[in-house]
Scaffold this active site. Structure first.
Site, mmCIF file in Angstrom:
data_model
loop_
_atom_site.group_PDB
_atom_site.id
_atom_site.type_symbol
_atom_site.label_atom_id
_atom_site.label_comp_id
_atom_site.label_asym_id
_atom_site.label_seq_id
_atom_site.Cartn_x
_atom_site.Cartn_y
_atom_site.Cartn_z
ATOM 1 C CG ASP A 21 -1.813 1.299 1.272
ATOM 2 O OD1 ASP A 21 -3.036 1.023 0.638
ATOM 3 O OD2 ASP A 21 -1.549 2.129 1.986
ATOM 4 C CB ALA A 24 -3.227 1.798 -2.664
ATOM 5 C CG ASP A 25 -3.443 -2.887 0.649
ATOM 6 O OD1 ASP A 25 -3.101 -3.836 -0.581
ATOM 7 O OD2 ASP A 25 -2.808 -2.593 1.375
ATOM 8 C CB THR A 26 -9.407 -0.004 1.181
ATOM 9 O OG1 THR A 26 -8.699 -0.360 2.388
ATOM 10 C CG2 THR A 26 -10.864 -0.117 1.257
ATOM 11 N N GLY A 72 -9.161 -4.193 -3.022
ATOM 12 C CA GLY A 72 -10.142 -5.123 -2.757
ATOM 13 C C GLY A 72 -11.502 -5.036 -3.270
#
Length: 390
Positions: A141, A169-171, A174
């Site tokens: 991230d 960024a991860d969220t 996902g």
């Protein structure tokens, strides 16, 4: 729809860390049977991200892995690959988030999985995508926030670039993965065909910055850091009241007219520098200086009473503990209570699901301990590979 809209759908989840587990958790919340594949004796790396720890899990594992079953398989071995392919044969969806090329070395790439499950929906989540000149670079991230331009826009104007407090960024990756998978499932109902999905954290972050990119595209100037302020309107930022910080948003001239009906701000009503929204934006420095002198006169609670009466959007800057205990959050069921490890008596609160209106009904399955369901899942295939990790 007691089982949820994805009841009867099986997901084979070989992901770890955050973006991939978030995507598959969403599917599990909506009723899919999610089988989480972990390395024997080691597991998802987020089991070791902490403290705090509960049993064999850190906060990231706890926060992004509910409604799953854990199976331990060593994908580097022939036995592990064979077991994974056997599970894939009975799975509608296969999700991985290794660095591009890794699953091919495992013999578990899209072509390999499609041989055993022709209509599989195969989702690859990576930092920069499966193609492009930097596809092979390692990415988490922080790297993507830096490379993608978000950090350059975050922080105080004269300070250093800062990452967002949440793993955005991860969220975004996902959630993008979950949305793409559900779209592919809808498509498969019509075509009978599966699909390969290439989800990139960088792509998601670029999409998230649509407003900034449009402003750059229209004006040609790179966005700068604004702290808590907004580049397109003022006042839209935080101020210090007598006891704590609060935020206020005056987004149009109607709101400004309401603000200056409050006696504390009446002196600003006839100032020609603040006559309309473009003027206030141009005279931002003088406007913010004036407001910075006014807000410390009252407590945040007093200001909220006055601003609410005037119809001005405003809130106190809450701590996480205040948020978690607020009746708006608790009353809407946004906190879940898990016992982890199972039978330990140790109860953990974590964030719930904003998609609860279409979620499976009944108890939420807590995050699994490492290998908790290996025997159960593999027995369903007529073969037990390994066993529960105790």
């Amino acid at each position: 729809m007691s089982g949820g809209p994805l009841a009867g759908i099986r997901v084979l989840d070989t992901t770890r860390a955050l973006a991939g587990p978030l995507a598959t958790m969403v599917l599990g919340d909506l009723g899919a049977d999610v089988i989480k594949v972990e390395v024997p004796g080691v597991g998802d790396e987020t089991r070791y991200w902490g403290p705090p720890f509960a049993g064999d899990a850190g906060p990231t594992l706890i926060g992004y892995n509910r409604n799953k079953r854990s199976v331990t398989l060593d994908l580097r071995t022939d036995e592990g690959r064979a077991a994974c392919l056997a599970l894939a044969r009975d799975s509608d969806i296969f999700v991985e988030n290794f660095r591009p090329g890794t699953v091919r070395r495992f013999g578990l790439d899209y072509d390999a999985i499609r041989k055993v499950r022709p209509d599989v929906i195969y989702c690859s989540i990576s930092g920069y995508g499966q193609t492009g000149p930097i596809a092979q670079r390692p990415a988490v991230d922080l790297m993507v926030q830096a490379f993608g331009g978000l950090m350059a826009q975050t922080g105080e104007p004269d300070g250093r670039p800062m990452k967002a407090a949440a793993p955005v960024a991860d969220t975004m990756a996902g959630l993008s993965g979950a949305i793409a998978i559900m779209g592919a499932l809808m498509e498969r109902r019509t075509t009978g065909q599966g699909r390969f999905l290439d989800i990139s954290m960088l792509d998601g972050l670029v999409a998230l910055m649509g407003q900034s990119i449009a402003a750059w595209g229209m004006g040609g100037a790179a966005p700068r850091r604004w702290g808590n302020a907004h580049p397109l309107m003022a006042p839209y930022e935080s101020f210090r009241a007598a006891d704590r910080d609060l935020v206020i948003a005056v987004t149009n001239d109607k709101s400004w007219a309401s603000l200056v009906t409050i006696p504390d701000f009446a002196a600003l009503r006839d100032d020609p520098r603040f006559g309309d929204q473009p003027a206030r934006n141009r005279a931002r420095e003088a406007l913010i200086a004036a407001l910075t002198e006014i807000f410390p006169r009252r407590s945040a609670a007093d200001w909220l009473t006055l601003l609410d009466a005037a119809g001005i959007p405003a809130e106190a800057v809450n701590t996480l503990a205040e948020v978690a205990q607020h009746p708006q959050v608790t009353g809407r069921g946004m906190l879940l209570d898990f016992e982890y490890p199972p039978g330990s008596g140790n109860h953990i609160r974590t964030a719930g699901m904003p998609w609860r209106d279409v979620a499976r009904e009944g108890p939420v399955r807590p995050p699994p301990t490492l290998g908790q369901h290996t025997a159960e899942v593999m027995a369903g295939l007529g073969a037990v590979v390994g066993g529960p990790e105790e």
